[in-house]
Design a protein around this motif. Structure first.
Motif, short mmCIF file in Angstrom:
data_model
loop_
_atom_site.label_atom_id
_atom_site.label_comp_id
_atom_site.label_asym_id
_atom_site.label_seq_id
_atom_site.Cartn_x
_atom_site.Cartn_y
_atom_site.Cartn_z
N MET A 127 0.85 -1.20 0.00
CA MET A 127 0.00 0.00 0.00
C MET A 127 0.89 1.26 0.00
O MET A 127 1.89 1.30 0.71
N SER A 128 0.51 2.25 -0.80
CA SER A 128 1.33 3.46 -0.83
C SER A 128 1.09 4.30 0.42
O SER A 128 -0.02 4.29 0.98
N ALA A 129 2.13 5.03 0.83
CA ALA A 129 2.03 5.87 2.03
C ALA A 129 0.97 6.95 1.84
O ALA A 129 0.32 7.38 2.80
N ALA A 130 0.76 7.38 0.59
CA ALA A 130 -0.22 8.44 0.31
C ALA A 130 -1.62 8.02 0.77
O ALA A 130 -2.42 8.85 1.18
N ALA A 131 -1.90 6.72 0.70
CA ALA A 131 -3.23 6.24 1.09
C ALA A 131 -3.44 6.32 2.59
O ALA A 131 -4.56 6.21 3.06
N LEU A 132 -2.37 6.51 3.33
CA LEU A 132 -2.48 6.51 4.80
C LEU A 132 -2.33 7.91 5.40
O LEU A 132 -2.00 8.05 6.57
N THR A 133 -2.61 8.95 4.61
CA THR A 133 -2.42 10.32 5.11
C THR A 133 -3.34 10.63 6.29
O THR A 133 -3.08 11.56 7.04
N PHE A 134 -4.42 9.84 6.45
CA PHE A 134 -5.31 10.10 7.59
C PHE A 134 -4.57 9.94 8.92
O PHE A 134 -4.95 10.53 9.92
N LEU A 135 -3.48 9.18 8.91
CA LEU A 135 -2.71 9.01 10.15
C LEU A 135 -2.12 10.34 10.63
O LEU A 135 -1.85 10.52 11.81
N ASP A 136 -1.92 11.27 9.69
CA ASP A 136 -1.40 12.60 10.06
C ASP A 136 -2.39 13.37 10.94
O ASP A 136 -2.03 14.39 11.54
N LYS A 137 -3.65 12.92 10.97
CA LYS A 137 -4.65 13.63 11.79
C LYS A 137 -4.57 13.23 13.26
O LYS A 137 -5.25 13.81 14.10
N LEU A 138 -3.76 12.21 13.57
CA LEU A 138 -3.61 11.79 14.98
C LEU A 138 -2.60 12.70 15.65
O LEU A 138 -1.45 12.79 15.22
#
Ligand code: ATP
Ligand SMILES: O=P(O)(O)O[C@@H]1O[C@H]([C@H](O)CO)[C@@H](O)[C@H](O)[C@@H]1O
Length: 161
Positions: free
Chosen positions: A1-12
């Protein structure tokens, strides 16, 4: 999975990064809090409406220790804080998720100083200490209509038969 797909983690947002993270968010700042143990339709409707009241929505999430003190049941929360935080951060309506460890969100609220405080219609917004606090710096408190038929406790009861 690309890191771009996990940008929601930046909201933590860890507590020590809160001040800088808040400064980057569009105003007006809306704040709500809760346990959000098993996410349901009532929650996502409520959070979408809360987000619509301002430029960004900050969510104060009860830590597991804090949630255990709320009397929801001996095995609650079922989902640990890190998992609850991830699910909420993945919602479009939520801009930032930060944990609080106390019985109430009042300390966190003092640090965030939102323009709008929001809670669902299962609470009497006028009687909440959070409402008095947010009004003390000129903020507003707003109740979002309760979506009937949706609650984590009812869902858990149904699953357990
Ligand atoms: N059906 C609903 N409609 C609108 N808002 C809701 C609804 N259920 C919960 N909320 C709001 O969502 C926030 C988090 O609520 P909470 O985690 O207590 O959900 P819950 O489903 O009532 O859970 P529990 O049954 O464990 O108490 C609260 O601010 C609450 O007002
Ligand atoms: O998910 P809940 O049980 O709706 O969230 C609780 O809300 C309380 C509320 O703000 C009343 O003052 C709060 O005190 C508690 O810590 C939970 O966040």
């Amino acid at each position: 999975m690309s890191a771009a797909a996990l940008t929601f983690l930046d909201k933590l947002c860890p507590p020590e990064e809160l001040v800088q993270a808040l400064a980057r968010l569009p105003r007006p700042l809306v704040f709500t809090n809760g346990v959000f143990d098993i996410l349901h339709r009532g929650h996502v409707t409520y959070l979408a409406q809360a987000r619509g009241l301002g430029g960004s929505l900050v969510l104060g999430l009860n830590s597991d220790a804090s949630a255990r003190g709320l009397g929801k049941g001996p095995d609650r929360p079922l989902n640990p804080e890190a998992d609850r935080a991830c699910v909420l951060a993945a919602l479009e309506s939520v801009n930032l998720v930060t944990l609080f460890d106390e019985p109430t969100p009042l300390g966190l609220l003092r640090r965030v100083r939102p323009d709008v405080y929001v809670k669902g219609g299962d609470y009497d917004i006028e009687s909440l200490a959070e409402t008095a606090l947010v009004r003390s710096w000129g903020g507003q408190a707003c109740a979002i209509p309760f979506v009937d038929g949706y609650s984590t406790t009812a869902l858990v009861k149904r699953i357990r038969g």
